[in-house]
Design an enzyme around this catalytic site. Structure first.
Site, PDB file in Angstrom:
ATOM      1  N   HIS A 184       1.426  -6.732   2.946  1.00  0.00           N
ATOM      2  CA  HIS A 184       0.452  -5.772   2.396  1.00  0.00           C
ATOM      3  C   HIS A 184      -0.920  -5.992   3.020  1.00  0.00           C
ATOM      4  CE1 HIS A 184       2.947  -5.895  -1.554  1.00  0.00           C
ATOM      5  NE2 HIS A 184       3.248  -4.774  -0.920  1.00  0.00           N
ATOM      6  N   ARG A 239       8.394  -0.879   6.780  1.00  0.00           N
ATOM      7  CA  ARG A 239       9.040  -2.125   7.192  1.00  0.00           C
ATOM      8  C   ARG A 239      10.340  -1.848   7.935  1.00  0.00           C
ATOM      9  NH1 ARG A 239      10.821  -5.099   2.518  1.00  0.00           N
ATOM     10  NH2 ARG A 239      10.746  -3.047   1.594  1.00  0.00           N
ATOM     11  N   SER A 251       7.795  -7.716  -2.105  1.00  0.00           N
ATOM     12  CA  SER A 251       7.371  -8.352  -3.356  1.00  0.00           C
ATOM     13  C   SER A 251       8.578  -8.837  -4.153  1.00  0.00           C
ATOM     14  CB  SER A 251       6.524  -7.393  -4.185  1.00  0.00           C
ATOM     15  OG  SER A 251       5.293  -7.150  -3.543  1.00  0.00           O
ATOM     16  N   LYS A 291       8.871   0.417 -12.615  1.00  0.00           N
ATOM     17  CA  LYS A 291       9.643  -0.808 -12.391  1.00  0.00           C
ATOM     18  C   LYS A 291       9.073  -1.889 -13.287  1.00  0.00           C
ATOM     19  CE  LYS A 291       7.076  -1.694  -8.117  1.00  0.00           C
ATOM     20  NZ  LYS A 291       7.228  -1.984  -6.709  1.00  0.00           N
TER      21      LYS A 291
END
Length: 185
Positions: A18, A91, A129, A42
């Site tokens: 990040h 990514r 994460s 989430k």
């Protein structure tokens, strides 16, 4: 013309991938607002206040990167802070499809705001994460993936959760690990 960009995410927790995207965006745009989304769909490990504080500390001393929390539509927050660009990190190939759809939806909601995707540096491709949380949950070393203050916060949080045996989304695996460790004795 001063160009402000907004880089949104849940940042639960913020990690080196990040930070890399935000710093690279800060070289392209005059200012980057890192927007920490209050209520993603989430389960979260850290509160909004904790996530904002970790992000602020990650960008201490970086003059053209600011951190703010937000809720609601990303493009509404972008307009609120005067950003004309939403920055997203990519990514892996599957990220592209999701980001492409989100970028098109955002364009429908706010045609004046552009989405710019920045590919991750190859050294951060494996970092997410959720991966960091899982490694930290089992006592693994995440210091190469996060700033030191984030690694410390993760260690503290999982120690608290193990002690209290109470956490939405994390209790089961922590308790199970404790049972398995005891069973091996």
């Amino acid at each position: 013309m001063h160009v402000r960009a907004m880089y949104p995410g849940s940042f639960d927790p913020i990690h080196n991938g990040h930070i890399d995207i935000a710093m690279r965006a800060a070289r392209i745009f005059d200012e980057v607002v890192v927007g920490v989304f209050e209520t993603p769909k989430k389960r979260l490990l850290f509160t909004i206040e904790e996530r904002v504080e970790m992000a602020r500390k990650a960008f201490e001393g970086v003059e053209n990167v600011k951190v703010a929390q937000f809720s609601g539509f990303t493009v509404d927050f972008a307009k609120e802070v005067g950003a004309i660009v939403v920055v997203r990190g990519l990514r892996v190939f599957s990220d592209f499809e999701a980001e492409f759809r989100m970028g098109l939806a955002n364009k429908k909601l706010a045609p004046e705001i552009e989405t710019v995707s920045i590919m991750t540096d190859e050294k951060h491709v494996y970092i997410s994460s959720s991966t960091i949380r899982e490694i930290a949950e089992y006592g693994g070393d995440v210091s190469s993936m996060t700033p030191p203050h984030v690694a410390e916060a993760l260690a503290r949080r999982f120690a608290e959760l193990r002690a209290s045996h109470n956490s939405p989304g994390y209790s089961y695996s922590i308790r199970r690990r404790d049972r398995l460790s005891s069973a091996r004795l």
